[in-house]
Design an enzyme around this catalytic site. Structure first.
Site, short mmCIF file in Angstrom:
data_model
loop_
_atom_site.label_atom_id
_atom_site.label_comp_id
_atom_site.label_asym_id
_atom_site.label_seq_id
_atom_site.Cartn_x
_atom_site.Cartn_y
_atom_site.Cartn_z
N GLU A 1 4.69 5.13 3.83
CA GLU A 1 4.04 6.40 4.19
C GLU A 1 5.07 7.32 4.87
O GLU A 1 5.61 6.98 5.92
CB GLU A 1 2.86 6.13 5.14
CG GLU A 1 2.19 7.37 5.73
CD GLU A 1 1.72 8.34 4.65
OE1 GLU A 1 0.83 8.00 3.89
OE2 GLU A 1 2.29 9.46 4.57
N ASP B 1 -2.62 12.26 -2.99
CA ASP B 1 -2.84 13.73 -2.99
C ASP B 1 -3.08 14.18 -4.42
O ASP B 1 -2.23 13.96 -5.30
CB ASP B 1 -1.61 14.43 -2.42
CG ASP B 1 -1.29 13.92 -1.02
OD1 ASP B 1 -2.04 14.25 -0.10
OD2 ASP B 1 -0.29 13.18 -0.87
N GLU C 1 0.86 -1.19 0.00
CA GLU C 1 0.00 0.00 0.00
C GLU C 1 0.89 1.24 0.00
O GLU C 1 1.73 1.42 0.89
CB GLU C 1 -0.94 0.05 1.21
CG GLU C 1 -1.79 1.34 1.14
CD GLU C 1 -2.99 1.38 2.05
OE1 GLU C 1 -3.19 0.43 2.83
OE2 GLU C 1 -3.72 2.39 1.98
N ASP D 1 9.15 7.79 1.37
CA ASP D 1 8.74 7.72 -0.03
C ASP D 1 8.89 6.28 -0.55
O ASP D 1 9.92 5.63 -0.31
CB ASP D 1 9.67 8.67 -0.81
CG ASP D 1 9.26 8.87 -2.24
OD1 ASP D 1 8.76 7.92 -2.87
OD2 ASP D 1 9.47 9.98 -2.74
N ASP E 1 -11.31 10.95 -5.09
CA ASP E 1 -12.60 11.66 -5.17
C ASP E 1 -12.41 13.00 -5.88
O ASP E 1 -13.30 13.85 -5.84
CB ASP E 1 -13.22 11.85 -3.78
CG ASP E 1 -12.29 12.51 -2.79
OD1 ASP E 1 -11.17 12.89 -3.18
OD2 ASP E 1 -12.68 12.65 -1.61
N TYR F 1 -9.63 8.73 4.06
CA TYR F 1 -9.85 9.88 3.17
C TYR F 1 -11.15 9.75 2.40
O TYR F 1 -11.82 10.74 2.14
CB TYR F 1 -8.66 10.07 2.20
CG TYR F 1 -7.72 11.12 2.72
CD1 TYR F 1 -6.85 10.81 3.75
CD2 TYR F 1 -7.71 12.40 2.20
CE1 TYR F 1 -6.00 11.77 4.26
CE2 TYR F 1 -6.86 13.37 2.71
CZ TYR F 1 -6.01 13.04 3.73
OH TYR F 1 -5.17 13.99 4.25
C1 LIG Z 1 -4.55 11.99 0.75
S1 LIG Z 1 -3.59 10.90 1.71
C2 LIG Z 1 -4.54 9.38 1.62
C3 LIG Z 1 -4.24 8.44 2.74
C4 LIG Z 1 -4.96 7.08 2.69
N1 LIG Z 1 -4.59 6.32 1.52
C5 LIG Z 1 -6.46 7.23 2.75
O1 LIG Z 1 -7.13 7.02 1.73
O2 LIG Z 1 -6.97 7.54 3.83
C6 LIG Z 1 -2.21 10.52 0.61
C7 LIG Z 1 -1.02 9.96 1.34
O3 LIG Z 1 0.00 9.59 0.40
C8 LIG Z 1 1.25 9.82 1.01
N2 LIG Z 1 2.30 9.91 -0.04
C9 LIG Z 1 2.51 10.93 -0.91
N3 LIG Z 1 3.57 10.69 -1.69
C10 LIG Z 1 4.04 9.47 -1.32
C11 LIG Z 1 5.15 8.68 -1.75
N4 LIG Z 1 5.97 9.10 -2.71
N5 LIG Z 1 5.37 7.48 -1.14
C12 LIG Z 1 4.54 7.05 -0.15
N6 LIG Z 1 3.47 7.77 0.30
C13 LIG Z 1 3.24 8.96 -0.27
C14 LIG Z 1 1.06 11.14 1.76
O4 LIG Z 1 2.00 11.31 2.80
C15 LIG Z 1 -0.38 10.97 2.29
O5 LIG Z 1 -0.41 10.46 3.60
#
Ligand SMILES: C[S@@+](CC[C@H](N)C(=O)[O-])C[C@H]1O[C@@H](n2cnc3c(N)ncnc32)[C@H](O)[C@@H]1O
Length: 232
Positions: free
Chosen positions: A84, A133, A59, A111, A169, A208
């Site tokens: 994460e 994001d 994930e 990352d 979304d 989210y």
């Molecule tokens: C909008 S949140 C969604 C979190 C979760 N998937 C949810 O649906 O509740 C997007 C997440 O992706 C993580 N993220 C962004 N770029 C990433 C990367 N290169 N590697 C791992 N995670 C990343 C961010 O830190 C953030 O917590």
């Protein structure tokens, strides 16, 4: 691979963690953390687990980890890797892992891309990128994670017929993800009808998804399969 392409845009910390959570983070990452720099190129992610799982699912961007913990509890013979960079979210996941006694979770508190670069070909059975994001401003679009460079890494690391699940979304990001997916020679979109845009029956809503931050009519889910290698 350019530096820009692998730069993480997002936050790594939120509110200061209480002492207990800080301890959990340090101890939990000491036990379950993955350091990509310590892995040889071509690594088998199943070797990160003991006992060895039937398959490994990844994930990317698990946020506060509810979905990952849900999958781990229901699929004890699968190894779940979560990536994460947001440490408060990592601490939340580690608390759930401890509370639920989950033995099949490993965590990259960073990352995901350096880890994907180290994993061997066809070593993942399933990958989730749920509510990444959306970076809605036009000038920020280059920050969107789901784009050709990530799909190339996933095409290499997913096994034949491996499942890639995307959700958002934000309607513009949904269209963007779909276009990148359809442009990629190694992925096939599995949707046949309108029901296939909805969350699959074997998936819980994510944190989210429940927040519905962008206020649209709801989330769109996109399921793709890694085409079998060597197929015409
Ligand atoms: C909008 S949140 C969604 C979190 C979760 N998937 C949810 O649906 O509740 C997007 C997440 O992706 C993580 N993220 C962004 N770029 C990433 C990367 N290169 N590697 C791992 N995670 C990343 C961010 O830190 C953030 O917590």
């Amino acid at each position: 691979m350019s530096e820009i392409e692998t730069r993480f845009h997002g936050r790594r910390r939120g509110r200061p963690l209480r002492a207990g959570r800080q301890r959990l983070l340090a101890d939990g990452l000491g036990l379950l953390g993955i350091d990509p720099a310590a892995l040889p190129v071509g690594s088998d992610p199943a070797a990160l687990f003991d006992p060895r799982p039937r398959a490994v699912w990844l994930e990317i961007g698990f946020g506060t980890g509810e979905h990952l913990a849900w999958q781990a509890a229901r699929n004890p013979y699968i190894g779940l890797i979560g990536a994460e960079p947001f440490l408060n979210g990592v601490a939340r996941l580690l608390a759930a892992v401890e509370a639920e006694g989950l033995a099949n979770v490993r965590v990259l508190a960073d990352d995901v891309r350096p880890l994907l670069n180290r994993l061997g070909e066809a070593t993942l059975e399933r990958v989730f990128v749920l509510f990444p994001d959306p970076w809605p401003k036009r000038r920020h679009r280059a920050r969107r994670l789901v784009a050709r460079p990530l799909l190339d890494r996933l095409a290499r690391t997913l096994a034949d017929d491996g499942r890639l699940l995307l959700a958002s979304d934000d309607s513009d990001y949904v269209a963007w993800m779909l276009r990148h997916l359809l442009d990629h020679p190694d992925f096939a979109w599995t949707a046949r009808g309108p029901a296939d845009w909805r969350r699959p029956a074997d998936q819980p809503p994510t944190h989210y998804e429940e927040k519905n931050l962008y206020g649209g009519p709801g989330a769109t889910w996109i399921e793709a399969r890694r085409k079998p290698r060597g197929a015409a």
